[in-house]
Design a protein around this motif. Sequence first.
Motif, mmCIF file in Angstrom:
data_model
loop_
_atom_site.group_PDB
_atom_site.id
_atom_site.type_symbol
_atom_site.label_atom_id
_atom_site.label_comp_id
_atom_site.label_asym_id
_atom_site.label_seq_id
_atom_site.Cartn_x
_atom_site.Cartn_y
_atom_site.Cartn_z
ATOM 1 N N GLN A 79 0.867 -1.325 0.051
ATOM 2 C CA GLN A 79 -0.058 0.001 0.039
ATOM 3 C C GLN A 79 0.869 1.264 0.213
ATOM 4 O O GLN A 79 1.734 1.235 0.626
ATOM 5 C CB GLN A 79 -0.934 -0.128 1.210
ATOM 6 N N ALA A 80 0.410 2.249 -0.851
ATOM 7 C CA ALA A 80 1.353 3.497 -0.935
ATOM 8 C C ALA A 80 0.460 4.812 -1.104
ATOM 9 O O ALA A 80 -0.753 4.578 -1.215
ATOM 10 C CB ALA A 80 2.095 3.423 -2.320
ATOM 11 N N HIS A 81 0.979 5.714 -0.906
ATOM 12 C CA HIS A 81 0.467 7.069 -0.889
ATOM 13 C C HIS A 81 1.276 7.881 -1.697
ATOM 14 O O HIS A 81 2.568 8.060 -1.902
ATOM 15 C CB HIS A 81 0.481 7.576 0.636
ATOM 16 N N GLY A 82 0.644 9.073 -2.284
ATOM 17 C CA GLY A 82 1.231 9.902 -2.957
ATOM 18 C C GLY A 82 1.722 9.704 -4.576
ATOM 19 O O GLY A 82 2.738 9.642 -4.882
ATOM 20 N N LEU A 83 0.557 9.183 -5.317
ATOM 21 C CA LEU A 83 0.731 8.609 -6.652
ATOM 22 C C LEU A 83 1.555 9.843 -7.452
ATOM 23 O O LEU A 83 2.710 9.535 -8.215
ATOM 24 C CB LEU A 83 -0.544 8.417 -7.507
ATOM 25 N N LEU A 84 1.213 11.048 -7.586
ATOM 26 C CA LEU A 84 1.819 11.971 -8.464
ATOM 27 C C LEU A 84 3.294 12.311 -7.917
ATOM 28 O O LEU A 84 4.146 12.211 -8.954
ATOM 29 C CB LEU A 84 0.884 13.245 -8.330
ATOM 30 N N SER A 85 3.608 12.275 -6.842
ATOM 31 C CA SER A 85 4.866 12.346 -6.126
ATOM 32 C C SER A 85 5.854 11.363 -6.422
ATOM 33 O O SER A 85 6.873 11.446 -6.934
ATOM 34 C CB SER A 85 5.153 13.159 -4.810
ATOM 35 N N THR A 86 5.111 10.314 -6.465
ATOM 36 C CA THR A 86 5.892 8.967 -6.695
ATOM 37 C C THR A 86 6.370 8.883 -8.164
ATOM 38 O O THR A 86 7.403 8.309 -8.618
ATOM 39 C CB THR A 86 5.093 7.849 -6.390
ATOM 40 N N ARG A 87 5.229 9.114 -9.004
ATOM 41 C CA ARG A 87 5.719 9.220 -10.438
ATOM 42 C C ARG A 87 6.847 10.096 -10.769
ATOM 43 O O ARG A 87 7.607 9.822 -11.449
ATOM 44 C CB ARG A 87 4.530 9.545 -11.322
#
Length: 135
Positions: A79-87
Amino acid sequence: MIANVSAIHHFTVGCTPADLPALLEFYTRVVGLQQGYRPDLRNPGYWLYAGGHAIVHLNALLRETPVRDGGALDHVALQAHGLLSTRQALRDANVTFDEAPLKGTHLHQVFVEDPLGLRIELNFDLEAEGLLGCA
């Protein structure tokens, strides 16, 4: 029922001592885990934490780097958070990744490979991130 399982506690990546630096860098820099306490065990390694819980154990118990075929294990999902920053962070680090929205759900999956070839799936809840219809 023998056990009442509720979640994955951790997974262990078996490797050689020489594999440890690249794996440590991947799981801390790319996946975003933090190195933390590890008991004094027989083989060198690291325990990597998320939210105060050691979820990845790197354990140098092998004499040879494993073959990159994945064996029976296809991937591990986190489970992860921050899709845009991860991309953006993956692009900035020149890390190859694939994405797949999971149809019929609010989940968006991002797949990366660790240095030994294990696929890591990062699951983002688009509703929780305010990105429904935007990802």
